[in-house]
Design a protein around this motif. Structure first.
Motif, PDB file in Angstrom:
ATOM      1  N   UNK A 102      15.825   4.483   0.022  1.00  0.00           N
ATOM      2  CA  UNK A 102      14.685   3.961   0.776  1.00  0.00           C
ATOM      3  C   UNK A 102      13.418   3.879  -0.080  1.00  0.00           C
ATOM      4  N   UNK A 103      12.620   2.866   0.222  1.00  0.00           N
ATOM      5  CA  UNK A 103      11.285   2.754  -0.367  1.00  0.00           C
ATOM      6  C   UNK A 103      10.321   2.640   0.806  1.00  0.00           C
ATOM      7  N   UNK A 104       9.274   3.441   0.770  1.00  0.00           N
ATOM      8  CA  UNK A 104       8.354   3.477   1.907  1.00  0.00           C
ATOM      9  C   UNK A 104       7.011   2.856   1.553  1.00  0.00           C
ATOM     10  N   UNK A 105       6.306   2.425   2.580  1.00  0.00           N
ATOM     11  CA  UNK A 105       4.972   1.866   2.400  1.00  0.00           C
ATOM     12  C   UNK A 105       4.169   2.141   3.662  1.00  0.00           C
ATOM     13  N   UNK A 106       2.858   1.891   3.592  1.00  0.00           N
ATOM     14  CA  UNK A 106       2.020   2.074   4.777  1.00  0.00           C
ATOM     15  C   UNK A 106       0.802   1.163   4.686  1.00  0.00           C
ATOM     16  N   UNK A 107       0.124   1.012   5.809  1.00  0.00           N
ATOM     17  CA  UNK A 107      -1.030   0.130   5.846  1.00  0.00           C
ATOM     18  C   UNK A 107      -2.131   0.810   6.671  1.00  0.00           C
ATOM     19  N   UNK A 108      -3.379   0.605   6.221  1.00  0.00           N
ATOM     20  CA  UNK A 108      -4.517   1.253   6.878  1.00  0.00           C
ATOM     21  C   UNK A 108      -5.110   0.336   7.936  1.00  0.00           C
ATOM     22  N   UNK A 109      -6.059   0.867   8.681  1.00  0.00           N
ATOM     23  CA  UNK A 109      -6.855   0.027   9.576  1.00  0.00           C
ATOM     24  C   UNK A 109      -7.629  -0.990   8.715  1.00  0.00           C
ATOM     25  N   UNK A 110      -7.990  -2.132   9.299  1.00  0.00           N
ATOM     26  CA  UNK A 110      -8.732  -3.123   8.512  1.00  0.00           C
ATOM     27  C   UNK A 110     -10.211  -2.759   8.380  1.00  0.00           C
ATOM     28  N   UNK A 111     -10.755  -2.987   7.196  1.00  0.00           N
ATOM     29  CA  UNK A 111     -12.197  -2.805   6.972  1.00  0.00           C
ATOM     30  C   UNK A 111     -12.702  -3.997   6.157  1.00  0.00           C
ATOM     31  N   UNK A 158      -2.291  -0.488  -9.670  1.00  0.00           N
ATOM     32  CA  UNK A 158      -1.011   0.209  -9.743  1.00  0.00           C
ATOM     33  C   UNK A 158      -1.136   1.353 -10.734  1.00  0.00           C
ATOM     34  N   UNK A 159      -0.562   2.489 -10.400  1.00  0.00           N
ATOM     35  CA  UNK A 159      -0.447   3.533 -11.403  1.00  0.00           C
ATOM     36  C   UNK A 159       1.001   3.982 -11.492  1.00  0.00           C
ATOM     37  N   UNK A 160       1.606   3.663 -12.621  1.00  0.00           N
ATOM     38  CA  UNK A 160       3.009   4.029 -12.818  1.00  0.00           C
ATOM     39  C   UNK A 160       3.171   5.532 -12.932  1.00  0.00           C
ATOM     40  N   UNK A 161       2.238   6.195 -13.607  1.00  0.00           N
ATOM     41  CA  UNK A 161       2.373   7.641 -13.790  1.00  0.00           C
ATOM     42  C   UNK A 161       2.166   8.380 -12.480  1.00  0.00           C
ATOM     43  N   UNK A 162       1.219   7.917 -11.657  1.00  0.00           N
ATOM     44  CA  UNK A 162       0.968   8.594 -10.379  1.00  0.00           C
ATOM     45  C   UNK A 162       1.888   8.075  -9.275  1.00  0.00           C
ATOM     46  N   UNK A 163       2.632   7.021  -9.551  1.00  0.00           N
ATOM     47  CA  UNK A 163       3.533   6.442  -8.552  1.00  0.00           C
ATOM     48  C   UNK A 163       2.791   5.968  -7.311  1.00  0.00           C
ATOM     49  N   UNK A 164       1.713   5.233  -7.481  1.00  0.00           N
ATOM     50  CA  UNK A 164       1.010   4.666  -6.323  1.00  0.00           C
ATOM     51  C   UNK A 164       0.561   3.242  -6.632  1.00  0.00           C
ATOM     52  N   UNK A 165       0.433   2.446  -5.599  1.00  0.00           N
ATOM     53  CA  UNK A 165      -0.181   1.135  -5.772  1.00  0.00           C
ATOM     54  C   UNK A 165      -0.872   0.716  -4.485  1.00  0.00           C
ATOM     55  N   UNK A 166      -1.868  -0.163  -4.625  1.00  0.00           N
ATOM     56  CA  UNK A 166      -2.705  -0.515  -3.486  1.00  0.00           C
ATOM     57  C   UNK A 166      -3.294  -1.911  -3.653  1.00  0.00           C
ATOM     58  N   UNK A 167      -3.406  -2.622  -2.528  1.00  0.00           N
ATOM     59  CA  UNK A 167      -4.147  -3.883  -2.518  1.00  0.00           C
ATOM     60  C   UNK A 167      -4.740  -4.022  -1.121  1.00  0.00           C
ATOM     61  N   UNK A 180       6.630   5.669  -4.993  1.00  0.00           N
ATOM     62  CA  UNK A 180       7.943   5.642  -5.637  1.00  0.00           C
ATOM     63  C   UNK A 180       9.032   5.630  -4.570  1.00  0.00           C
ATOM     64  N   UNK A 181      10.270   5.363  -4.988  1.00  0.00           N
ATOM     65  CA  UNK A 181      11.385   5.399  -4.049  1.00  0.00           C
ATOM     66  C   UNK A 181      11.638   6.852  -3.634  1.00  0.00           C
ATOM     67  N   UNK A 182      12.354   7.019  -2.527  1.00  0.00           N
ATOM     68  CA  UNK A 182      12.747   8.351  -2.080  1.00  0.00           C
ATOM     69  C   UNK A 182      13.670   8.977  -3.118  1.00  0.00           C
ATOM     70  N   UNK A 183      13.780  10.320  -3.109  1.00  0.00           N
ATOM     71  CA  UNK A 183      14.506  10.974  -4.211  1.00  0.00           C
ATOM     72  C   UNK A 183      16.034  10.948  -4.123  1.00  0.00           C
ATOM     73  N   UNK A 184      16.613  10.471  -3.039  1.00  0.00           N
ATOM     74  CA  UNK A 184      18.089  10.439  -3.012  1.00  0.00           C
ATOM     75  C   UNK A 184      18.586   9.240  -2.204  1.00  0.00           C
TER      76      UNK A 184
END
Ligand SMILES: Cc1cc2nc3c(=O)[nH]c(=O)nc-3n(C[C@H](O)[C@H](O)[C@H](O)COP(=O)(O)OP(=O)(O)OC[C@H]3O[C@@H](n4cnc5c(N)ncnc54)[C@H](O)[C@@H]3O)c2cc1C
Lengths: 414, 90
Positions: free
Chosen positions: A256-265, A274-283, A295-299
């Motif tokens: 699984x790969x997870x994502x989420x979305x915030x309220x609009x502002x 994107x940060x590969x080392x921190x495993x996060x990305x945002x737009x 990142x993907x789930x661990x198993x």
């Protein structure tokens, strides 16, 4: 605008926007091509089969609804700054197709090229980025290693302070990187394919194949059997399960790969970070929501559940980059099933079954490739030979120990 | 939080563990490149009950666990010795 909205809202009988024809009641006696899966890749292949190869006796078979898989679960990032020559050329062709896709399909896909920054927090990451930038430039893809001053100019909202656990040392800057409206891509290709006569069968699950002397002749579904000359499988997280129905195995693990979305502002972030080392990305979307992933789930898992661990790890790092997000509320969280390969490159082309073609191994990075996958798979299915751009992605590369190692560029940030 | 029961440390948050992937039959040293490539790269990737290597990271302890990949449930876990007693072969 306000008046038409009011009129629309008060209208008694709402007529739904119906651009995709309803599922036909019965099957034709036979099809030239049956496409398994109703995501963006499958629908794009159907579209190009009809438009570029005049093959219109085609059925797309989807067990749920169109784009209900990863196509409308992804974080919609488009880019071509990969690491291998095969990858860079392939994704660059996709970026070119994205530029005209709204006109080609007659639907607003809202492709927004806004600049993509992959942050480096270690010397090792900077080194890989220089390598990537050189490969990218060699193939004519805009890509540059930039330092903190340039990053601050491109993204003033980013926290560049050194009072954090992983200070930002530099970034790979990729101007053509951006985002698009993912469900519209699937609908656009579906509309265009259907207009040329392609049948789209929703709520129809593929349960097996008829194979005669190593050659596929039929597709068994929950609504009966379809006779066909050729099959294209494009089912993302379910690749191994469908391939098993056809009798072969893949170098794929479903995670699984997870994502989420915030309220609009109001808009304040116009780059993709994107940060590969921190495993996060945002737009930030045109609607003002922040779309975030990690990142993907661990198993390995086939359950599309959401977890608290995902949110905890995502935000512990995200808040170092964007402390101002601390007060934001999350609107939604979800997961999709990523079909991960050992070398982070796709598996495309021929299979051990004759006339059975595959488009799989798209893991966490396949949305951006939707147009070029459709184009190259349509050519492959039409001619029976792998398109030049996908030769390197053949299934048998693993038996030849000839992998296309994209880990450095594909593991995070989609 | 998902819990994995470690045969050495008892029930712990699953984030303390690393999954080593499904247990596969290891080919003979001279089985040839094709067989070894299959062993290393090709997966059953089963949707159902799987038997896997798991590792408790803080205590560097390998063991065997059975999971259902459709429901995200850990069915049982055992030491490598217990698994071999039941006929398991690495
Ligand atoms: C959270 C998340 C974020 C991502 N972010 C990005 C990103 O930013 N950029 C990027 O490039 N990529 C991203 N990806 C990857 C990308 O979404 C996928 O690689 C891509 O969408 C795959 O498209 P597809 O059409 O092959 O698959 P899907 O859209 O998953 O379509 C496959 C379809 O096959 C159907 N199916 C399965 N089994 C059967 C059967 N037996 N019979 C009939 N139908 C069947 C499914 O119902 C599904 O609709 C992300 C993925 C996820 C999960």
């Amino acid at each position: 605008m306000v008046l038409s909205l009011l009129r629309y809202g008060l209208r008694r009988r709402h007529v739904p926007w119906r651009v995709i024809p309803p599922t036909p009641d019965r099957f034709k006696p036979s099809y030239d091509v049956v496409i398994v899966g109703g995501g963006g890749h499958a629908l794009a292949a159907a579209y190009y089969l009809a438009h570029r190869h005049d093959i219109t006796n085609v059925a797309v078979v989807e067990r749920g609804w169109l784009a209900g898989g990863n196509t409308a679960r992804n974080t919609a990032i488009i880019r071509s700054n990969y690491l291998t020559p095969e990858g860079v050329q392939f994704y660059d062709q996709s970026v070119r197709l994205w530029r005209t896709i709204s006109n080609d399909l007659g639907i607003n896909v809202m492709v927004s090229e806004r600049g993509h920054l992959t942050l480096a927090h270690t010397d090792a990451a900077i080194r890989t980025m220089r390598w990537r930038a050189e490969v990218n430039k060699h193939y004519g893809v805009a890509s540059e290693v930039v330092g903190p001053a340039e990053i601050a100019a491109l993204c003033p909202e980013l926290n560049l302070s050194h009072e954090v656990r992983y200070p930002v040392l530099g970034a790979l800057y990729h101007p053509p990187g951006g985002i698009a409206r993912h469900d519209a891509v699937a609908w656009g290709y579906a509309m265009g394919a259907a207009a040329r006569g392609v049948e789209i069968h929703q709520m129809t699950e593929v349960t097996g194949f008829d194979i005669d002397h190593g050659r596929v002749t039929g597709v068994r579904t929950t609504r009966g059997t379809m006779r066909t000359g050729r099959v294209l499988q494009a089912v993302a997280g379910n690749s191994s399960r469908v391939a098993a129905l056809a009798g072969f195995r893949l170098p794929i693990r479903t995670v699984p790969l997870q994502a989420c979305v915030s309220e609009p502002v109001k808009p304040f972030l116009d780059t993709v970070i994107v940060s590969g080392s921190l495993h996060v990305y945002i737009s930030q979307t045109a609607r003002g929501e922040f779309v975030m992933g990690g990142a993907t789930d661990p198993y390995a898992l086939y359950a599309q559940r959401s977890t608290l661990e995902f949110k905890e790890t995502l935000f512990s790092d995200m808040l170092e980059l964007f402390p101002q997000l601390a007060h934001m509320k999350m609107l939604r969280q979800w997961a999709g099933l990523a079909d991960m390969t050992p070398d982070f490159s796709p598996v495309m082309g021929l299979t051990p079954v004759e006339n059975y073609f595959i488009d799989s191994g798209w893991g966490t990075w396949g949305f951006k490739a939707t147009p070029v996958c459709g184009l190259t798979m349509a050519a492959t299915v039409a001619t029976g030979k792998p398109h030049a751009l996908i030769e390197g992605f053949a299934l048998d590369r693993f038996a030849r120990f000839d992998q296309i190692g994209e880990r450095g560029a594909a593991s995070v940030g989609s | 939080m998902k819990i994995m029961t470690c045969p050495l440390n008892g029930p712990r948050p699953i984030t303390e563990f690393a999954c080593g992937g499904p247990i596969k039959e290891r080919p003979a040293d001279d089985a040839g490149g094709a067989r070894w490539a299959e062993y290393v790269f090709i997966e059953d990737n089963a949707a159902g009950i799987v038997l896997e290597w798991w590792y408790h990271v803080p205590t560097a302890f390998w063991f065997v666990a059975e999971r259902d990949t459709r429901t995200d449930t850990v069915i049982r876990s055992m030491t490598v010795a217990a698994w071999k007693e039941r006929g398991g072969r690495p």
